[in-house]
Write a protein that holds these residues in place. Sequence first.
Motif, PDB file in Angstrom:
ATOM      1  N   SER A   8      14.397 -15.834  38.668  1.00  0.00           N
ATOM      2  CA  SER A   8      14.816 -16.760  39.724  1.00  0.00           C
ATOM      3  C   SER A   8      14.795 -16.066  41.079  1.00  0.00           C
ATOM      4  N   ASN A  10       7.365 -24.930  46.859  1.00  0.00           N
ATOM      5  CA  ASN A  10       8.659 -24.395  46.433  1.00  0.00           C
ATOM      6  C   ASN A  10       9.512 -25.465  45.757  1.00  0.00           C
ATOM      7  N   GLY A  11       9.447 -26.686  46.271  1.00  0.00           N
ATOM      8  CA  GLY A  11      10.174 -27.781  45.651  1.00  0.00           C
ATOM      9  C   GLY A  11       9.655 -28.128  44.271  1.00  0.00           C
ATOM     10  N   VAL A  25      10.986 -27.267  40.426  1.00  0.00           N
ATOM     11  CA  VAL A  25      11.915 -28.016  39.568  1.00  0.00           C
ATOM     12  C   VAL A  25      11.172 -28.837  38.519  1.00  0.00           C
ATOM     13  N   GLU A  74      13.762 -35.223  44.197  1.00  0.00           N
ATOM     14  CA  GLU A  74      14.377 -33.928  43.912  1.00  0.00           C
ATOM     15  C   GLU A  74      13.494 -32.801  44.457  1.00  0.00           C
ATOM     16  N   LYS A 114      13.867 -32.823  48.271  1.00  0.00           N
ATOM     17  CA  LYS A 114      15.140 -32.281  48.764  1.00  0.00           C
ATOM     18  C   LYS A 114      15.098 -30.765  48.847  1.00  0.00           C
ATOM     19  N   ILE A 115      14.511 -30.128  47.843  1.00  0.00           N
ATOM     20  CA  ILE A 115      14.384 -28.669  47.874  1.00  0.00           C
ATOM     21  C   ILE A 115      13.405 -28.253  48.966  1.00  0.00           C
ATOM     22  N   ILE A 117      15.154 -28.319  52.624  1.00  0.00           N
ATOM     23  CA  ILE A 117      16.374 -27.618  53.021  1.00  0.00           C
ATOM     24  C   ILE A 117      16.168 -26.996  54.408  1.00  0.00           C
ATOM     25  N   GLU A 166      13.585 -24.199  55.223  1.00  0.00           N
ATOM     26  CA  GLU A 166      12.216 -24.285  54.725  1.00  0.00           C
ATOM     27  C   GLU A 166      11.191 -24.498  55.846  1.00  0.00           C
ATOM     28  N   GLU A 176      13.432 -36.890  53.796  1.00  0.00           N
ATOM     29  CA  GLU A 176      13.214 -36.555  52.390  1.00  0.00           C
ATOM     30  C   GLU A 176      12.467 -37.649  51.633  1.00  0.00           C
TER      31      GLU A 176
END
Length: 377
Positions: free
Chosen positions: A134, A268-269, A272, A334, A337-338, A341, A344, A355
């Motif tokens: 991670s 990067n998002g 998930v 989802e 949203k990442i 941030i 970013e 978003e």
Amino acid sequence: MRKALILPTKYVQGEDELLNLGYFVTTFGKSALLIANPDDVERVRPQLDATAKKFDITFYEGGFNGEVTREETKRLQAVAEKYQTDCIIGLGGGKAIDASKVVAEGEHLIIVPTIAAQDAPTSHSAVLYHADGSFDDYAYFKQSPSVVLVDTKVVAKAPTRFLVAGMGDALSTYFEARATHNSYSRVNASLPMGSREGLTPPASGTYAALAMAKLCWENLQEDGLHAKIACDANLPTEALNKIVETNILLSGLGFESGGLAAAHAIHNGMTVLAGTHHYLHGEKVAFATLAQLVLEDAETEEINAVMDFMASIGLPLTLADLGVESISFEEALEVAKIASIPEESIHSMPFPIVEEEVANAIIVADRIGQAYKDAHQ
């Protein structure tokens, strides 16, 4: 307006260039700590032995456990201190290269990529991870590597998928640099050692960086397919030479001094989405570039040119190509949203980020990619 450009001190690329590695070690002294996966070392053992003998230098092999953790980099620093090595060499793929940057802390660093899968080798930044893989943190150093040395014979013998993934990473370079230029946003070249928040005023990209980013896209269109074919044959043709330089040098300078925008943030998002975990960075960035173009309502001709290129070399055009057979709006949100941030790079786009609009762009990019594939079957 304050601008910034950061470059490695020397970039050298050519066939059998590994045989000259010892010379660059001698510019610092007589020894080097070699940070690399043991398998990567064995791939080039004959060249390492030959250059060590020719230039009368010593390689101390530190190994590498595969993850850029604080514990692993401290272990490697202790090895360098034990042998009092004169420089650090990072050899192999992106994580071994990043580990070497952390160990060297911006001093006496030689980078030797053995694949052209991404654009990290020339940069003054590294990504730290926890032991479970991670994300931990970013690290920035006072300067870029002292030497980046690329042996195109070695790159040509690596699996073609790595070269194609590198082209996927390079694909985003111009479109992200263009967005950053249009918004006058900060670029990574202005970030100081050890801090993501500048201790000096932020700086935007130079026209030189934007020009290199544009050349990156032009080279991909001209010779991307020919380079892939050459790599399939394990032969370093001039087309392959051009694309290796594009993937490593032009894309590296373009992203760091030209800027990142939505594509890398969306990438990067996408972490998930479990299906994407088995795909390479550049493969995911390529699709995310398509999503950025949808988000900014790029011209149809430009989007088609990007998809033509992606299809020609086998880059993913849809989420299904990345292991995600379907995506709901909630799942896309989802990701968005990442990607959105506050810290970013998506906020380098020249308009406010919403978003829901990012989620819409991801879904529509997937459908545009599928429509393209259906039309070209």
